[in-house]
Design an enzyme around this catalytic site. Structure first.
Site, PDB file in Angstrom:
ATOM      1  N   CYS A 125       0.187   3.861   2.553  1.00  0.00           N
ATOM      2  CA  CYS A 125       0.541   3.586   4.032  1.00  0.00           C
ATOM      3  C   CYS A 125       2.161   4.225   4.315  1.00  0.00           C
ATOM      4  O   CYS A 125       2.199   4.344   5.394  1.00  0.00           O
ATOM      5  CB  CYS A 125       0.363   1.944   4.027  1.00  0.00           C
ATOM      6  SG  CYS A 125      -1.108   1.395   3.794  1.00  0.00           S
ATOM      7  N   CYS A 183       0.890  -1.126  -0.150  1.00  0.00           N
ATOM      8  CA  CYS A 183       0.033   0.121   0.074  1.00  0.00           C
ATOM      9  C   CYS A 183       0.781   1.309  -0.021  1.00  0.00           C
ATOM     10  O   CYS A 183       1.389   1.449   0.956  1.00  0.00           O
ATOM     11  CB  CYS A 183      -0.728  -0.105   1.078  1.00  0.00           C
ATOM     12  SG  CYS A 183      -1.438   1.435   1.844  1.00  0.00           S
TER      13      CYS A 183
END
Length: 123
Positions: A49, A46
């Site tokens: 993230c 991700c």
């Protein structure tokens, strides 16, 4: 007298790290914590993230003693992620006294996270 080397000063410069939490120690580290807990739900694939991770580390350091910050890898600990209905990451949740208090979804500015934390911290 002899000057004591200031060991503490050096240690503090180390990278502040939020603690990792998993399905197996979730209850102990998060639900049973005496302090409010910020949980960063993330995964290695991700992109956003990666933007929020250093902020969580900084907040862990800034709120030391008032807040615990942990990170949960949703790939490795899917049980907790499913239980709390994590649909998109990054998601940050605040827990207090074993209850989910708040949820912030997406890579938000540090200020947004700090304002959320401040609502649940006993000054």
């Amino acid at each position: 007298g002899p000057r004591t080397p200031r060991v503490g000063a050096k240690a503090n410069k180390a990278e502040p790290q939020a603690d990792a939490v998993t399905d197996s120690d979730w209850e102990e580290k998060v639900l049973k914590s005496d302090l409010p807990v910020l949980v960063d739900f993330w995964a290695p694939w991700c992109g956003p993230c990666r933007m929020i991770a250093p902020l969580v580390d900084e907040l862990a350091e800034e709120y030391k003693g008032k807040l615990k910050a942990v990170k949960l890898n949703t790939d490795e600990s899917p049980t907790v992620a499913t239980e709390y209905g994590i649909r998109s990451i990054p998601t940050v949740m605040i827990f207090k006294n074993g209850k989910k208090m708040d949820t912030v979804i997406g890579a938000v500015p540090k200020q947004t996270l700090a304002q959320t934390i401040d609502k649940y911290i006993d000054e």
